[in-house]
Scaffold this motif. Structure first.
Motif, mmCIF file in Angstrom:
data_model
loop_
_atom_site.group_PDB
_atom_site.id
_atom_site.type_symbol
_atom_site.label_atom_id
_atom_site.label_comp_id
_atom_site.label_asym_id
_atom_site.label_seq_id
_atom_site.Cartn_x
_atom_site.Cartn_y
_atom_site.Cartn_z
ATOM 1 N N UNK A 73 40.730 48.920 26.553
ATOM 2 C CA UNK A 73 41.547 48.964 27.773
ATOM 3 C C UNK A 73 40.666 49.079 29.018
ATOM 4 N N UNK A 74 39.448 49.609 28.885
ATOM 5 C CA UNK A 74 38.524 49.636 30.028
ATOM 6 C C UNK A 74 37.884 48.273 30.256
ATOM 7 N N UNK A 280 35.831 47.858 38.341
ATOM 8 C CA UNK A 280 35.203 49.101 37.891
ATOM 9 C C UNK A 280 36.134 50.293 38.101
ATOM 10 N N UNK A 281 36.803 50.346 39.269
ATOM 11 C CA UNK A 281 37.710 51.464 39.536
ATOM 12 C C UNK A 281 38.858 51.502 38.522
ATOM 13 N N UNK A 282 39.476 50.340 38.287
ATOM 14 C CA UNK A 282 40.581 50.288 37.319
ATOM 15 C C UNK A 282 40.088 50.609 35.918
ATOM 16 N N UNK A 283 38.939 50.082 35.568
ATOM 17 C CA UNK A 283 38.387 50.311 34.231
ATOM 18 C C UNK A 283 38.082 51.791 34.002
ATOM 19 N N UNK A 284 37.435 52.432 34.986
ATOM 20 C CA UNK A 284 37.079 53.844 34.841
ATOM 21 C C UNK A 284 38.322 54.718 34.745
ATOM 22 N N UNK A 285 39.326 54.418 35.559
ATOM 23 C CA UNK A 285 40.561 55.203 35.510
ATOM 24 C C UNK A 285 41.292 54.983 34.187
ATOM 25 N N UNK A 286 41.300 53.731 33.713
ATOM 26 C CA UNK A 286 42.021 53.411 32.479
ATOM 27 C C UNK A 286 41.382 54.063 31.254
ATOM 28 N N UNK A 287 40.088 54.314 31.294
ATOM 29 C CA UNK A 287 39.437 54.967 30.157
ATOM 30 C C UNK A 287 40.089 56.310 29.856
ATOM 31 N N UNK A 288 40.424 57.031 30.932
ATOM 32 C CA UNK A 288 41.010 58.368 30.748
ATOM 33 C C UNK A 288 42.524 58.355 30.855
ATOM 34 N N UNK A 293 47.654 51.392 34.146
ATOM 35 C CA UNK A 293 47.528 49.962 33.899
ATOM 36 C C UNK A 293 48.883 49.279 33.791
ATOM 37 N N UNK A 294 48.868 47.984 34.074
ATOM 38 C CA UNK A 294 50.081 47.187 33.934
ATOM 39 C C UNK A 294 51.136 47.548 34.962
ATOM 40 N N UNK A 295 52.366 47.179 34.652
ATOM 41 C CA UNK A 295 53.467 47.474 35.568
ATOM 42 C C UNK A 295 53.765 48.963 35.567
#
Length: 596
Positions: A73-74, A280-288, A293-295
């Protein structure tokens, strides 16, 4: 009883009727066609999302990012921005414009005509944005796809431009209706956000389009509401002050969202750096926290049912707001309506939880405040209070929530506009000075095409004619003479036919019965009479287009060109400033007081 001939049911007659301001039956037919077409387009888009989810999403659910491994997901947002950067931004700059802002811009400045390339780009960019784990909604793509498809139908049929405006609104309403299963909210959104006007001639076709869009979507996905929530109510009126406080807080959040999404410092960075920041911002946030993510409709449903913890609610309010706004500022064309609803619901749920802690005896359920927050955030960001209230009613199926809903939406809209200085998200994104759709005169002139007021009695002639030819020019009682010039670079000149008739009368009187010289000719540029320079305008053009063109001081009138091939074009009529003024200054002669 009126009699109809076969000619009354031709496409040419249909176009001619649509040019008038009272073409309600014809517009309703277009509304039905637009609704069916947009509903089918929206179903196809949702099927594309479902097909993509089959490849790697748990349960083939486009929203199930929580079930993915953290590394996957990241990785998805990084892949998404890479694809968008490589395949979208290597095209011409004009092809980058997508979504609701693009729809309003094309309606405002291009008479509702859409480029095909942008429409095709919207399909894959919308799918990549949602399935790629960016904080993006499907409503923006749905509106663009529906509005452009409906407008394309009108262009294909060569309908006048005033009907294209209505088709854009029909496609917008049907797109919202088919996406949310909210036909009333679709109508209000189209009129309040896109058209920015409420008229009977627009309302009825848009209602039909929204209805048909919902029917097509329900035929595929069923008629169940978007979210299942328990029966709840505000309870004690002592909660109303807390509703006002909630509206104030959400109005400030809406202002923050708009200001961050319009951040010039971020939008001024090089493209590769902007896309890297978003990824990078979305990826880092999605890790935790994959909830960003998504709608986020799964999180929205959980918030409405009071099933989310405080930590997740805080993440949705802060992280999803910033990630979504920075994605917009970074130049990634995403839909914002879905994420905005999620952010608002989370903020409302937090406010409800705080109220329950302060006044446990009389506080309403946090799920109630989640509903209110959802509507307040949507209304404040879009500056569309009616659309937000209708969405609240249709998404929750809870009529008793409307009273506090009206209060919280108005407070949030006022707070966002007055305290943070933010206008509607989509209006501010396409504004170049005063917005054309906010000018009442231009709105009125956009509802009618030039055939409705043009003067059709005209005749084309060369500059030099004989007296006998001059008399034949007047046989059909024309109002205008169009004087053709010796070269194409010289402007076409127009002269009132009455001037030629007056000259012929004086000429015959001067001859006193004597025959004219055999070689006598008439120079139409030399006889007494006022002549005006003319420029061409298309038969499909609206009065607003003619009005703007006539602002050129050198032009006295426009000649209306009919035909789609240069060598087969003909002149159908003349339109003057006076004709336009008579249209919008018209009053019923019976209403005037009699003069003595």
């Amino acid at each position: 009883m009126a009699r109809f001939s076969r000619a009354d049911f031709t496409l040419e007659a249909f176009r001619r009727q649509l040019a008038n301001v009272d073409a309600l039956p014809q517009l309703c037919v277009l509304g039905l066609l637009s609704g069916v077409m947009t509903g089918a387009v929206m179903v196809a888009f949702r099927l594309l999302l479902d097909a993509g989810a089959l490849l790697y999403m748990p349960g083939a659910d486009p929203e199930a990012f929580e079930g993915l491994a953290p590394w996957l997901r990241a990785l998805l947002p990084l892949l998404a921005v890479t694809l968008i950067g490589v395949f979208l931004y290597r095209q011409k700059a004009a092809a980058h414009k997508l979504g609701v802002g693009h729809v309003i811009e094309r309606l405002s400045y291009h008479q509702g005509r859409f480029p095909l390339r942008n429409w095709l780009n919207q399909w894959w960019v919308g799918v990549v944005s949602v399935l790629g784990g960016l904080s993006a909604g499907r409503e923006g793509p749905a509106i663009h796809l529906g509005a452009a498809a409906s407008s394309g139908l009108g262009v294909k049929l060569r309908l006048p431009n005033n009907s294209l405006r209505v088709l854009v609104a029909c496609g917008t309403a049907a797109g919202i209706s088919a996406s949310f299963n909210t036909p009333i909210a679709g109508v209000i959104f189209a009129m309040e956000v896109v058209m920015m006007e409420y008229t009977l001639m627009s309302f009825m076709p848009v209602i039909l389009a929204s209805t048909m869009g919902a029917v097509v979507a329900q035929a595929v996905y069923g008629s169940e509401p978007a979210f299942r929530i328990p029966e709840v109510s505000l309870g004690s009126l002592m909660n109303l002050p807390w509703v006002v406080i909630t509206g104030l807080a959400i109005g400030l959040l809406a202002g923050l969202f708009i200001h961050v999404s319009r951040n010039r410092r971020l939008s001024g960075l090089p493209l590769w750096l902007r896309l890297a920041v978003v990824g990078v911002l979305t990826s880092a946030t999605a890790w935790w926290f994959p909830q960003v993510q998504g709608i986020g409709y799964d999180s929205l449903a959980a918030a409405l049912n009071n099933q989310l913890g405080l930590q997740v609610l805080l993440v949705l309010v802060i992280a999803k707001l910033l990630v979504t706004a920075i994605t917009v500022a970074g130049g990634v064309p995403i839909g914002i309506i879905g994420p905005v609803l999620v952010i608002g619901a989370a903020a409302g749920a937090l406010s409800g939880a705080l109220g329950a802690w302060l006044w446990p005896a009389s506080a309403a359920d946090p799920g109630v405040f989640a509903m209110l927050g959802m509507a307040a955030m949507m209304g404040a960001v879009l500056q569309a209070p009616l659309a937000a209230l209708m969405a609240l009613l249709e998404l929750t199926h809870t009529p008793n929530i409307m009273l506090p809903g009206m209060l919280v939406v108005v407070v949030a809209c006022l707070t966002s506009r007055q305290l943070t200085g933010c206008e509607g998200f989509f209006v501010s994104s396409v504004r170049y000075g005063l917005h054309p759709l906010q000018q009442p005169l231009m709105q009125a002139l956009s509802r009618v095409s030039v055939p409705a007021v043009m003067e059709r009695q005209l005749v084309r002639t060369e500059r030099i004619v004989t007296p006998e030819q001059a008399r034949k020019l007047l046989d059909t009682n024309p109002v205008w003479l169009l004087i053709e010039r010796s070269s194409d670079d010289k402007p076409v000149l127009g002269m009132k036919a009455a001037a030629l008739a007056r000259w012929l009368l004086e000429h015959d009187e001067a001859l006193k019965g004597e025959p004219p010289p055999a070689d006598e000719v008439v120079d139409l540029l030399e006889i007494p009479g006022q002549r005006v320079e003319m420029a061409p305008i298309a038969l499909q053009a609206t009065l607003s287009e003619a009005f703007l063109k006539l602002q050129d001081k050198a032009l006295g009138a426009l000649y209306v060109v009919h035909g789609y091939r240069p060598k087969q074009q003909r002149i159908s009529g003349i339109i003057t400033r006076g004709a336009i003024e008579r249209y919008y200054h018209y009053s019923d002669p019976q209403d005037k007081e009699p003069t003595v």
